[in-house]
Design an enzyme around this catalytic site. Structure first.
Site, PDB file in Angstrom:
ATOM      1  N   ALA A   8       0.823  -1.210   0.000  1.00  0.00           N
ATOM      2  CA  ALA A   8       0.000   0.000   0.000  1.00  0.00           C
ATOM      3  C   ALA A   8       0.858   1.262   0.000  1.00  0.00           C
ATOM      4  O   ALA A   8       0.397   2.334  -0.372  1.00  0.00           O
ATOM      5  CB  ALA A   8      -0.927   0.021   1.213  1.00  0.00           C
ATOM      6  N   CYS A   9       2.116   1.133   0.434  1.00  0.00           N
ATOM      7  CA  CYS A   9       3.070   2.250   0.429  1.00  0.00           C
ATOM      8  C   CYS A   9       2.526   3.485   1.146  1.00  0.00           C
ATOM      9  O   CYS A   9       2.544   4.598   0.618  1.00  0.00           O
ATOM     10  CB  CYS A   9       3.478   2.615  -0.996  1.00  0.00           C
ATOM     11  SG  CYS A   9       4.356   1.288  -1.846  1.00  0.00           S
ATOM     12  N   THR A  10       2.024   3.305   2.337  1.00  0.00           N
ATOM     13  CA  THR A  10       1.612   4.409   3.188  1.00  0.00           C
ATOM     14  C   THR A  10       2.344   4.273   4.514  1.00  0.00           C
ATOM     15  O   THR A  10       2.942   3.234   4.810  1.00  0.00           O
ATOM     16  CB  THR A  10       0.094   4.393   3.455  1.00  0.00           C
ATOM     17  OG1 THR A  10      -0.210   3.309   4.344  1.00  0.00           O
ATOM     18  CG2 THR A  10      -0.694   4.233   2.167  1.00  0.00           C
TER      19      THR A  10
END
Length: 369
Positions: free
Chosen positions: A318-320
């Protein structure tokens, strides 16, 4: 095995150690642990099926959690025939009524009040918030016992005290244990109830996801200190249990993830892997509300140190910021060919504890070492 021996040395010599399947339900692991513990804690139909299929016999089994009301009657009958004693941890008045029906259907089980209390110390997830959904307060239990004509109480034999999870210090365990006994003493003084069984729960401190870490316990035994506390109840319980999951298997698992992408030119260089919110990332972050400390490396053999390797943040797909999984130390020059990263000491927090469903991903790989 080292963790089991350390716990057995630390815990009172009159107590028994049981294993919580929620920590890791890998069948061969359960078969191994069965030889060194007195029993198991299960909290769902699926966990009960695993234990039944493992043909574990002659053990004390504790049925915990709210999902027990959805377990099939046939499963209770099967497990009852395999076990030494079957204990139902009763979270509420509704569950006492459920327990009554089981006993009336011929299930040879014993009930334990799940005690909700406010520990005198704060750690991770702890039991006992006012009006907690988890368990019954001392007042609720006293009221229940006072209405003995209404409740099916003769098979209720003691208490279950969930002393916590994610505990970082053994001092917090001892403080919470003392608070639980104070509440039990209050109940016993207000009624004629005398507990024959007390399960203090688990929560022993075990770091995870870090290299070269192990269960940390004082080099002393709880035998004398807990004996003196129990004697204040004016009735020594016949059986005392401690249940541990993470404390037993925290150092036994290796998490294996695939490298999806990387960026060495970012202000904070990072790697993207196929484990994140749906697997281990949120499980840690939600509980601790701080960046994950898990340490990844590129070799199948854990390096003695990370000298000469570059540090990268590790994120899930998700790269958060919520998907921050940990830190990796790798040779940047090897990244174009690198396919796999490893994280050790993940026995209680790898695939078996996955929060599934995000991105419709399946479970990540896990192996026991």
């Amino acid at each position: 095995m080292k963790n089991i021996l350390a716990l057995q040395k630390f815990l009172p010599d009159f107590s028994s150690l049981i294993y919580s399947l929620k920590a890791n339900n890998y069948p061969p692991l359960i078969d191994f642990i069965s030889d060194f513990t007195q029993g198991f804690d299960v909290c769902s139909q699926q966990e009960m099926d695993i234990l039944i299929d493992a043909k574990v016999s002659g053990k004390d089994i504790f049925i915990t959690g709210y999902d027990k009301v959805n377990i099939h009657l046939s499963s209770f009958i099967k497990l009852s025939s395999q076990s030494n004693s079957l204990f139902f941890v009763l979270e509420s008045v509704r569950e006492i009524e459920f327990f009554k029906k089981l006993v009336q259907n011929g299930i040879d089980g014993k009930g334990l009040f799940r005690l909700s209390y406010i520990p005198g110390t704060t750690y991770g997830i702890y039991n006992g918030l006012p009006k907690s959904h988890f368990g019954m307060t001392a007042k609720q239990i006293v009221d229940c016992l006072a209405g003995g004509g209404y409740f099916y109480l003769k098979n209720i034999v003691g208490f279950h005290c969930y002393i916590g999870s994610q505990i970082q210090s053994i001092d917090a365990v001892m403080i919470s244990l003392g608070n639980a006994l104070d509440e039990i003493k209050t109940i016993c003084q207000a009624t004629d109830f005398q507990p024959d069984v007390i399960n203090f729960g688990g929560g022993f401190p075990h770091t995870f996801g870090l290299p070269h870490k192990a269960l940390s316990l004082p080099d002393v035994s709880l035998t004398e200190s807990l004996s003196s506390k129990l004697r204040t109840l004016n009735h020594m319980p016949e059986s005392v249990f401690f249940e541990s999951g993470r404390g037993i298997v925290g150092g036994s698992g290796r998490l294996e993830v695939s490298l999806l992408d990387y960026n060495i030119n970012a202000e904070s260089p990072f790697l993207v892997v196929n484990a994140g919110i749906s697997q281990v990332g949120a499980l840690h972050l939600v509980r601790s509300l701080r960046p994950s400390p898990m340490t990844f490396y590129a070799s199948n053999l854990q390096p003695e140190n990370f000298a000469g390797l570059q540090k990268f943040d590790v994120y899930g797909p998700a790269c958060t910021s919520l998907d921050h999984v940990g830190t990796a130390y790798v040779d940047a020059a090897s990244l174009p060919e690198l396919k796999t990263l490893y994280c050790d000491n993940m026995g209680a927090y790898a695939a078996s504890a996955a929060l599934n469903g995000f991105h419709a991903k399946g479970r990540i790989n896990e192996e026991l070492i």
